[in-house]
Scaffold this active site. Structure first.
Site: not given
Lengths: 214, 214, 214, 214
Positions: C79, C89, C142, C166
């Site tokens: 990342e 979510r 994360c 990831h």
């Protein structure tokens, strides 16, 4: 000459079916000197085919175009081939979900669309309508009806032309369950008008690749 | 009993073909008391089918599994149906790119795989191998060979069983052209072993949905 | 020198977390003369950061790499940037689902990874491991941990390097819920080994495009 | 009050830019008692920001909405965050393709949009316009301009509100290069009207999840 255009009632938890909304706009329209007649069909195995056959006998059309919703697709996709299998991942509107049952136990494995699908795609694109050939109509009620239609036309000696066109979700469906492609009703109607005109005026299909590698 | 497993040489600008790499690992293996024999086929229309027929005559296998690369797929996908059409979006390895030509001019529109594709998928998943049924093998050399295989088996009276399995890219292919799913060679080989074993030991296929809505 | 590599416990209904499975294989490993120490973190906002800080104080590593599951991705993705927002979510493992709350109310809007992410991707690809730079770590636990890590390292004066990677689902997860990309555990472990080695041995990152148009 | 809405000239081989086509339809429109003024910007790093600043000084708007094409997206996506990096995968319209260069060498790592992005998405959906929040504006000229805009607004003390909205391809673009989602110009214009109205009339943003897991 007459053209019969069919659409299904809503299924899979949706409150509208874009196919039905689109064909309502085409009812009674004159395209290439032919009258468009529409027919709503139930999203139910067998019953969809029975209702389609009745409409064919009653209306006696030269061209039949069945239209269905393809959630997740982003273009108007004339289908190339119908296969003789029902393998329903979800239930139809009367709760049927057959796995690997033939549509016609003594029928051919598959039928080609007898519509000029490549020309339809070409003219739609020329007119700014996103379109591609599809090489699988799935194994649910859409393929079921498509197979039933082509089987009927074959039995009659293919004196009529017919086939199936899948269309995307409407924007209103997608705005309720985000993250899917959609197409405006106007664009879908424009694409179907073109498809009907091409079906009525094209004797031989054109050479345009519509293949996939896999 | 003997099993024939085939793979293609690299195509579409790739320097390896995962199908070929995978079947090399299976050559001579004994699975369910049967010997696995492999055969490399050219990614060329007609020539692929001719080479396959020769291998069938020479080896006389009870089961034939043709394997091919499906760039972009993320699972091992036994194919359900082969259709009688060549519509090549890219050229094959000898420069052919037919549009809408039949594979067998007097052949059936389509053939079903005679492998137990649902059971293959079920056992692969039980063993941790990502797998799904595919309802379209495309319209390129993979579908071409699949159709040619099923046509040959039909002509012979279906005394042998056969079909086609698509597999993803290898990680090494994807690390050269990023942004695509891949599967390790070990996992692909494990999946094919399972597929072969299931093909040899399963009389009747199981009930598992492998359908798509469209 | 010491390297700290962290993974989360399973979340979102999964029974395994590929990050945790992968880091277990790295525990105690010597890479570029450095010892790898691992730490399991709870998939819970705030608690994940607290546990990470404790591990940093206890182990005093020169490099910290936090690893997390990215369902739906097909490559290993270092990342680029952590953003100061929680917008969950789904619920975390203690039922929190904040919307648009800052992670650190007085913190910077974002932090860059201080790992050589481009070089990591380059060397992974050279070794046949599918990899790409990611420009968004999402807005769930994360990204939350990634932000917390970079904030901590900043407060300490950036004497340590750190960042987040990831990784895809494991094949066994995908074989239970089909239709997603996956990567074998061996390949993930190989990718992380390379990432650790590059982090330990690369002073200046390389010039490799890892951008997206949008 | 005045609203400034900007669009880019075509890039990446396209002959139109949907952002430019859409904003032309909004020029001079009165929305929530405010006049909409539009401005075409070059798809060139630095020059885009310079031209935007000039337009802000000249027009003195209370709200600035920059609009850009996001090929491959299927919804209207207000962006959450601009990051201080240029990493161009393709060249801009003057041949620049910087890798990992900061937009503002002494600028913050990132800026949040100061538009009510959640409310914009909510009202678009209520009106049947497909929309979602985006958590990455990429690393090309769109993000570059978005960062430059927010930096300028910050320097001025945030007396104006501003942000960036990505929109899909137009159907005409997709009919030339098939296989991508699109949205009709009317729908895009409708979405932007709603976005402008919400920006002018909403003091506090609403609670609506717009997060991603990764």
């Amino acid at each position: 000459m007459k053209v019969l255009v069919t659409g299904f009632d809503p299924f899979g938890g949706e409150s509208v079916n874009p196919a039905l909304e689109a064909i309502k706009k085409l009812d009674g329209r004159i395209i290439a000197d032919s009258v468009v007649t529409i027919c709503e069909l139930p999203t139910v195995r067998r019953k969809a085919i029975v209702a389609l056959r009745e409409a064919i006998f009653k209306i006696d059309p030269a061209v039949i175009i069945a239209v269905g919703q393809a959630g997740g697709r982003m273009e108007i996709t004339p289908e190339r081939v119908a296969i003789n299998i029902d393998d329903f991942r979800i239930k139809d509107n009367e709760g049927n979900n057959p796995i690997d049952e033939p549509i016609e136990p003594f029928g051919l494995t598959a039928y080609w669309s007898t519509l000029p699908i490549k020309k339809m795609v070409e003219v739609m694109r020329e007119n700014g309508v996103p379109a591609s050939v599809s090489n699988s109509a799935g194994t649910f009620v859409c393929n079921h009806l498509f197979y039933g239609l082509m089987h009927q036309l074959c039995i009659e000696g293919n004196k009529r032309r017919g086939g199936f066109i899948h269309i995307p979700y409407l924007p209103e469906q997608v705005s309720r369950s985000p993250g899917q492609p959609s197409m405006s009703l106007d664009m879908i109607v424009r694409g179907l008008e073109i498809a009907i005109e091409v079906a009525l005026t094209t004797a031989e299909d054109c050479q345009l690749t519509g293949g996939t590698i896999c």
